[in-house]
Scaffold this motif. Structure first.
Motif, short mmCIF file in Angstrom:
data_model
loop_
_atom_site.label_atom_id
_atom_site.label_comp_id
_atom_site.label_asym_id
_atom_site.label_seq_id
_atom_site.Cartn_x
_atom_site.Cartn_y
_atom_site.Cartn_z
N GLY A 66 -38.04 16.12 42.94
CA GLY A 66 -39.09 15.46 43.71
C GLY A 66 -40.41 16.19 43.77
N GLN A 67 -40.52 17.33 43.12
CA GLN A 67 -41.76 18.10 43.19
C GLN A 67 -42.37 18.31 41.80
OE1 GLN A 67 -42.36 21.10 45.84
NE2 GLN A 67 -40.63 20.67 47.17
N GLY A 68 -43.70 18.46 41.79
CA GLY A 68 -44.38 18.79 40.54
C GLY A 68 -43.99 20.19 40.10
N VAL A 69 -44.17 20.47 38.80
CA VAL A 69 -43.80 21.79 38.27
C VAL A 69 -44.64 22.87 38.93
CG1 VAL A 69 -43.75 23.20 36.19
CG2 VAL A 69 -43.03 20.81 36.09
N GLY A 70 -43.98 23.87 39.49
CA GLY A 70 -44.68 24.95 40.19
C GLY A 70 -43.70 26.00 40.63
N PRO A 71 -44.08 26.89 41.55
CA PRO A 71 -43.17 27.96 41.97
C PRO A 71 -41.81 27.45 42.46
CG PRO A 71 -45.36 28.36 42.80
CD PRO A 71 -45.40 27.01 42.15
N TYR A 72 -41.81 26.32 43.21
CA TYR A 72 -40.52 25.83 43.69
C TYR A 72 -39.62 25.40 42.55
CZ TYR A 72 -36.86 22.88 45.49
OH TYR A 72 -35.62 22.34 45.72
N THR A 73 -40.16 24.60 41.63
CA THR A 73 -39.29 24.12 40.54
C THR A 73 -38.82 25.29 39.69
OG1 THR A 73 -41.09 23.66 38.98
CG2 THR A 73 -40.47 21.88 40.46
N LYS A 74 -39.70 26.29 39.50
CA LYS A 74 -39.27 27.44 38.69
C LYS A 74 -38.11 28.19 39.36
CE LYS A 74 -43.61 27.88 36.36
NZ LYS A 74 -44.55 28.72 35.61
N SER A 75 -38.09 28.16 40.71
CA SER A 75 -37.03 28.88 41.41
C SER A 75 -35.68 28.17 41.28
CB SER A 75 -37.39 29.08 42.88
OG SER A 75 -37.25 27.86 43.57
N ILE A 76 -35.69 26.88 40.94
CA ILE A 76 -34.40 26.18 40.82
C ILE A 76 -34.03 25.88 39.38
CG2 ILE A 76 -34.54 25.15 43.13
CD1 ILE A 76 -35.24 22.48 41.64
N ASP A 101 -34.32 41.00 40.69
CA ASP A 101 -35.61 41.08 41.37
C ASP A 101 -36.33 39.74 41.40
OD1 ASP A 101 -35.33 43.72 41.92
OD2 ASP A 101 -36.54 44.44 40.23
N PHE A 102 -36.25 39.02 40.28
CA PHE A 102 -37.05 37.80 40.16
C PHE A 102 -36.39 36.59 40.80
CE2 PHE A 102 -39.72 39.93 37.12
CZ PHE A 102 -40.92 39.25 37.24
N TYR A 103 -35.06 36.51 40.72
CA TYR A 103 -34.39 35.29 41.15
C TYR A 103 -33.40 35.58 42.27
CZ TYR A 103 -36.22 33.62 36.71
OH TYR A 103 -37.04 33.28 35.66
N GLN A 104 -33.60 34.91 43.40
CA GLN A 104 -32.69 35.09 44.54
C GLN A 104 -31.28 34.63 44.23
OE1 GLN A 104 -34.39 33.02 47.86
NE2 GLN A 104 -35.22 34.94 48.67
N ASP A 105 -31.17 33.64 43.32
CA ASP A 105 -29.85 33.05 43.08
C ASP A 105 -29.07 33.76 41.98
OD1 ASP A 105 -31.32 32.26 40.91
OD2 ASP A 105 -31.17 30.11 41.30
N PHE A 106 -29.58 34.93 41.52
CA PHE A 106 -28.87 35.65 40.46
C PHE A 106 -27.67 36.41 41.03
CE2 PHE A 106 -28.21 39.34 37.64
CZ PHE A 106 -28.01 38.67 36.45
N ASP A 107 -26.50 36.24 40.39
CA ASP A 107 -25.26 36.83 40.89
C ASP A 107 -24.82 37.92 39.92
OD1 ASP A 107 -22.65 37.44 41.57
OD2 ASP A 107 -22.11 35.36 42.05
N ARG A 108 -25.08 39.17 40.28
CA ARG A 108 -24.82 40.28 39.36
C ARG A 108 -23.32 40.44 39.05
NH1 ARG A 108 -27.05 45.39 37.93
NH2 ARG A 108 -28.94 44.95 39.04
N MET A 143 -26.72 31.78 32.94
CA MET A 143 -25.62 31.11 33.63
C MET A 143 -25.19 31.84 34.90
SD MET A 143 -25.47 28.46 31.81
CE MET A 143 -24.23 27.59 32.78
N ALA A 144 -25.60 33.10 35.07
CA ALA A 144 -25.22 33.83 36.29
C ALA A 144 -26.13 33.46 37.46
CB ALA A 144 -25.25 35.34 36.04
N ARG A 145 -27.07 32.56 37.22
CA ARG A 145 -27.88 32.06 38.34
C ARG A 145 -27.25 30.79 38.89
NH1 ARG A 145 -33.85 31.04 36.96
NH2 ARG A 145 -33.69 30.32 39.11
N LYS A 146 -27.38 30.59 40.21
CA LYS A 146 -26.88 29.36 40.81
C LYS A 146 -28.05 28.38 40.89
CE LYS A 146 -24.17 27.88 44.82
NZ LYS A 146 -23.18 27.05 44.13
N ALA A 147 -28.45 27.89 39.74
CA ALA A 147 -29.64 27.04 39.67
C ALA A 147 -29.26 25.57 39.82
CB ALA A 147 -30.34 27.27 38.33
N GLN A 148 -30.27 24.72 39.99
CA GLN A 148 -29.99 23.28 40.03
C GLN A 148 -30.15 22.65 38.66
OE1 GLN A 148 -31.41 20.88 43.25
NE2 GLN A 148 -31.91 22.70 44.44
N LEU A 149 -31.04 23.24 37.87
CA LEU A 149 -31.24 22.70 36.52
C LEU A 149 -31.19 23.84 35.53
CD1 LEU A 149 -32.00 20.33 34.63
CD2 LEU A 149 -34.39 20.79 35.16
N TYR A 150 -30.27 23.73 34.57
CA TYR A 150 -30.18 24.71 33.50
C TYR A 150 -30.77 24.07 32.25
CZ TYR A 150 -26.72 26.90 36.57
OH TYR A 150 -26.08 27.48 37.63
#
Lengths: 241, 121
Positions: A66-76, A101-108, A143-150
């Motif tokens: 639902g959002q234009g491409v920007g910081p939010y979409t990059k985070s998901i 450091d860059f992605y909160q959803d990264f699972d080491r 794939m170790a990120r819990k993203a919405q769109l891969y």
């Protein structure tokens, strides 16, 4: 949460005089694995780069969640580029630090486990790794990120057939269940059975977007066979083979 | 037993068939628990949504029973399993007769062939 995960409206991209995408309309739901299929130069990478914000469309609009491409979409969005973009002195563990450091959803922990099952030693430097191993490291990061769109641009092109099966298994077992995976490739027969939907891209336009099951049901043949039929190269005139 | 797929039909239908065979062979015994969707999908190397659809068909056929808490189990109803086995047997015979009729053999010839084959075995 927006209903459609991705909405592209009348998307056009020109590189100077060359048109890479012509008025693409595409909607992608959640929780699917979608194949973006087309021959070389059909616009697959261009479409993916627009979705992740590396390219600006010439015309048209893109909404992700639902959002234009920007910081939010990059985070998901978790993006696997078609080429390596890391310095070769780095170790896989350095990259894990970078991604953490860059992605909160990264699972080491997940990344380390995936390395173990793919047979990658995370303390090796990239320059000592083979092409296929580097691709595996990149896949692990994505794939170790819990993203919405891969967005996976040609994830299996550089690895041997046995590793392909394994990589597809890794994608299948690791994607976030509410997430959608968009895989671009021309190696259709290898990935057909993991796909929910197929999108055919031909000369910058979408010629088909349907579920793999209904394509098989309607056509009585595999998506791979249909692809070969649609995209069969025209013989050079007069030059019968 | 490995999972194999042909190109001419939807994958979920082929999954349903192969799951049915496994149940009929007793690989998944009556009343026994079926593996989870994700696990089956990963074994067969297919999309979990596709496996889900195959299992839903198995439930519609009465061969599997789903419960919200305990996962899916194979039916304990011997009559349902028996009927499914007979349906498969009939389909196999029909396919065989089809081949024979393409070769120009009729029903009488078919019976002779079957008797001969049984005699050899």
């Amino acid at each position: 949460m927006h209903e459609q995960l991705v909405t592209c409206t009348a998307l056009t991209k020109r590189y100077g005089g060359k048109t890479a995408l012509k008025g693409v309309n595409l909607e992608l739901g959640r929780g699917r694995i979608v194949g973006l299929l087309g021959p070389n130069g059909s616009g697959k990478t261009t479409l993916i780069k627009i979705l992740c914000g590396l390219l600006q469309p010439t015309e048209g609009a893109v909404l992700v969640d639902g959002q234009g491409v920007g910081p939010y979409t990059k985070s998901i969005i978790s993006y696997l580029p078609d080429r390596m973009y890391f310095a070769d002195w780095m170790r896989a563990t350095d990259l894990f630090d970078l991604f953490a450091d860059f992605y909160q959803d990264f699972d080491r922990t997940k990344a380390m486990n995936m390395c173990a099952s793919l047979g990658v030693t995370p303390s090796d430097r990239l320059k000592s790794m083979s092409k296929g191993t580097k691709e595996k490291v990149q896949l692990v990061l994505v794939m170790a990120r819990k993203a919405q769109l891969y967005l996976l641009d040609e994830p299996i092109a550089g690895v041997d057939p046995a590793a392909r099966e394994f990589i597809l298994g890794t994608i299948l077992t690791n994607y976030n269940e509410e997430g959608t995976v968009l895989i671009s490739t021309h190696l259709i027969s290898d990935i057909e059975k993991v796909l929910d939907e197929a999108v055919f891209l031909k000369e910058g336009q979408i010629t088909l977007h349907d579920t793999v099951d209904s394509i098989r049901e309607r056509e009585g043949k595999s998506v791979d066979a249909l692809f070969r039929e649609i995209f069969r190269a025209q013989n050079y005139e007069g030059g019968a083979f | 037993m490995d999972w194999t797929f042909t190109d001419d039909r939807p994958i979920w239908q082929q999954l349903t068939e192969q799951l049915t065979v496994r149940i009929l062979k007793g690989e998944y015994p009556p009343g026994g628990r079926l593996p989870a969707v994700r696990e089956l999908a990963s074994q067969a190397g297919v999309n979990p949504n596709t496996m889900q659809r195959a299992l839903a068909q198995l439930e519609a056929d009465g061969l599997a029973v789903g419960s919200r808490t305990a996962g899916r189990t194979v039916t304990e109803d011997a009559a349902v399993i028996e009927a499914a086995a007979k349906a498969r047997a009939r389909a196999a015979v029909a396919a065989c007769l089809e081949v024979l009729s393409q070769l120009g053999y009729g029903a009488e010839d078919a019976l002779v062939f079957v008797k001969e084959e049984l005699h050899h075995a």
